[in-house]
Design a protein around this motif. Structure first.
Motif: not given
Lengths: 348, 293
Positions: A2, A5, A9, A62-63, A65-66, A339, B40, B43, B46-47, B50-51, B56, B58, B252-253, B255-256, B259-260
């Motif tokens: 990970k 990658i 990027v 919440e916006e 934090y990440p 959430n 753009f 990659v 692919v990301l 992958f995600y 979490k 991996n 929303q996912q 934002r929180l 990513w996965h």
């Protein structure tokens, strides 16, 4: 894997963007709530220190934090709320502030530093910026009775006339306190009860909003809106039919404070910025623009308008604060639970 | 004779080699785009894959994909499919006659109509959508006008209808232009031949014009359906955050910080889009498609 990658990027991004990021002079990267600082303060800061301010905005903790967590964007100063600061301290995302560089800390009323200890023990990581309560803003001409309870925002009578807050902790917090539970509850039956009530409220709600509530209430789009106390003075100035109340069941009292992320670019600049914000006159100027309660005692003494200086909205009396609670960070699992339940409310 | 043959063969050969060097030179021009595309498009793709296929820690997992069967996500996906199908259909109904009119009008007024159609696109997409919010609001422009004439108020803000309206408004040009582009290229002689052979208006349209315009219709449908299906801005602004489409769930996912999950759901959405494009391309017998896209 990970990492590789992500690295690839980053490198390609760097390759494409380094050309534009070359600039002369010092910069400070500020990440703040929208409409939460007088833009002139930035100009004055630039004039005084020669450090250029690069600003960026968020709409909820919440916006924000990440972005800090992922470290994709490096900010020097950020302005989260209490429970989020606690979480960031827990996760070791924040740097200890060197208070030798922030002599203006003396302007901050010690009572606020004391209440900050609930989320930042020892006041090592944060400097209070604004504080306030959460309450109902209502239009006197559009309601039948004086509003003093959260029951109004669950009342069918006001169907289509309610603007609910689109922020998970706030939405659950007020519902829990209406039901007589702790705002920081980790009891799932209590949460489910709150969720059921919020689901009942869903058809009555005109829209779920945060920043937009202000303009919508001024434009008389709705009779009731859940809002932070700091917006009350401004909205009342624009539309005199509006009134703010902290419901009798209790509510949330919050502090937003400046913190410095560990991965900041320039810590001295960040500290210089925080120090500048804590200056009495600057804090006053800023207060007059954003109208959120300031913890700066020098600034408060200098407020000329007696109505505002003694405003119960901007500086609520002790008996109001006694029925208010601060949010605490509840841990990752409960955060996810909140959430999920919030999503269930909104996809009825 | 022999000499002549040799000569022509010789010129053909040299022409071919000339062409080859020409192509080789031109290939270099695609270099910037290849960098762009790999940086753009490839990659990030692919990301996302992958995600989407990891958790979490991996470790490989399908959990993010199967999350689509969660009632909330499934409902959001179906609603998004429904609204985007509606808006695509409305766009097609509005755009096709318009494209025909454009095709038939004289050159001058024609470019004027195209200008009017494209003019709003000179403004930012977000601004235009926020403007619609102001137009549709309870005390907005439309309701003020209605109230002036003592007509009942229109309450469509924060409903699916408002979202469909926003989609149609924003994506209509993407339907008109490809269809128009194909229509102007239809050879007039083909239409005249049909007339000569006794076809009436309806027959000419059904048997000649419409089949020939299909590539444009299909790229128009794709250009409208895909952004409608994935939008989250229109539903947030015109739906008052009350209506959750699959785009909102994914946004929303991210934002929180999940990513996965966000990537997994995006993959599902991509599958839906690929699937719909596969169906469409079956009808698109002219494999070249419209020249616009």
């Amino acid at each position: 894997m990970k990492k590789i990658i992500v690295f690839a990027v980053m490198v390609s991004a760097l390759f494409l963007f380094t050309a534009c990021s070359k600039g002369s002079g010092e910069k400070v990267y500020v990440y703040n709530w929208g409409e939460y600082i007088d833009p002139e303060v930035f100009e004055l800061f630039e004039e005084e220190t020669g450090i250029e301010v690069v600003d960026d905005y968020f709409e909820s903790n919440e916006e924000m934090y990440p972005k800090i967590k992922a470290g994709a964007v490096q900010y020097d100063v950020v302005c989260p709320s209490d429970y989020m600061i606690q979480k960031m301290i827990d996760e070791d995302l924040l740097a200890e502030i060197n208070f030798d560089n922030v002599p203006n800390l003396k302007n901050i009323d010690t009572s606020y530093l004391k209440s900050s200890e609930t989320f930042d023990p020892g006041n090592k990581f944060s400097v209070p910026y604004c504080w306030g309560t959460l309450g109902i803003l209502y239009n006197k001409t559009m309601v039948d009775e004086p509003i003093d309870s959260w029951s109004a925002i669950f009342d069918e009578k006001y169907s289509g006339n309610i603007l609910m807050i689109d922020s998970v902790r706030d939405a659950f917090g007020i519902t829990l306190s209406y039901l007589g539970y702790d705002m920081n509850t980790t009891n799932e039956t209590e949460l489910d009860e709150a969720k059921a009530l919020l689901q009942e409220q869903y058809p009555l709600v005109q829209a779920y909003v945060v920043d937009q509530v202000r303009d919508k209430m001024i434009g008389e789009e709705a009779a009731l809106g859940v809002i932070y106390s700091g917006e009350a003075i401004y909205t009342k100035r624009e539309n005199e039919n509006l009134e703010y109340v902290v419901p009798k069941e209790g509510s949330n009292v919050w502090i937003d404070a400046w913190v410095i992320p560990k991965n900041c670019r320039n810590k001295e600049n960040a500290e210089a910025f925080i120090n500048f914000i804590c200056d009495g006159e600057i804090a006053l100027k800023n207060f007059e623009y954003i109208t959120y309660s300031t913890p700066n005692s020098i600034a408060r003494d200098m407020i000329e308008d007696e109505d505002i200086k003694n405003s119960q909205v901007a500086f609520p009396p002790q008996e109001v604060l006694d029925r208010c609670t601060t949010f605490r960070y509840l841990g990752e699992d409960f955060e996810a639970m909140y959430n999920n339940k919030w999503n269930e409310v909104k996809t009825e | 004779m022999n000499v002549l043959n040799k000569l022509t063969r010789h010129t053909e050969n040299s022409e071919r080699s000339l062409q080859n060097t020409h192509v080789n030179n031109v290939k270099w021009l695609s270099f910037p785009y290849i960098i762009w595309m790999s940086g753009f498009i490839l990659v990030p793709l692919v990301l996302i894959i992958f995600y989407g296929l990891t958790n979490k820690e991996n470790g490989f997992t399908f959990d993010n994909i199967t999350l689509i069967s969660d009632p909330i996500n499934r409902q959001a996906l179906f609603l998004a499919l429904k609204l985007s199908l509606f808006s695509t259909a409305i766009c097609l109904l509005l755009a096709y006659p318009l494209a025909i009119i454009l095709n038939k009008t004289k050159m001058k007024s024609n470019s004027f109509i195209v200008l009017i159609l494209i003019l709003p696109m000179w403004m930012n997409f977000l601004l235009r959508t926020i403007a619609w919010q102001n137009i549709l609001e309870k005390k907005g422009v439309i309701n003020n006008i209605l109230a002036f004439f003592h007509l009942p108020a229109l309450n469509i803000i924060n409903t699916p209808t408002a979202i469909i309206l926003g989609m149609v408004y924003n994506f209509l040009p993407f339907m008109v232009l490809p269809i128009y582009n194909v229509l102007i290229k239809i050879d007039k002689d083909v239409v005249n031949a049909a007339r000569d052979l006794g076809a009436n208006n309806r027959q000419t349209f059904m048997k000649i014009i419409f089949p020939l315009s299909l590539p444009g219709v299909i790229s128009g449908i794709t250009m409208v359906f895909v952004p409608s299906l994935t939008t989250f801005v229109i539903s947030t602004i015109l739906g008052g955050s009350k209506i959750i489409l699959i785009g909102n769930v994914i946004e929303q996912q991210f934002r929180l910080g999940n990513w996965h999950t966000g990537s997994g759901l995006s993959l599902v959405l991509m599958i839906f889009i690929l699937f719909s494009m596969a169906i469409l391309s079956k009808y698109d017998k002219e494999s070249e498609g419209s020249n616009l896209w």
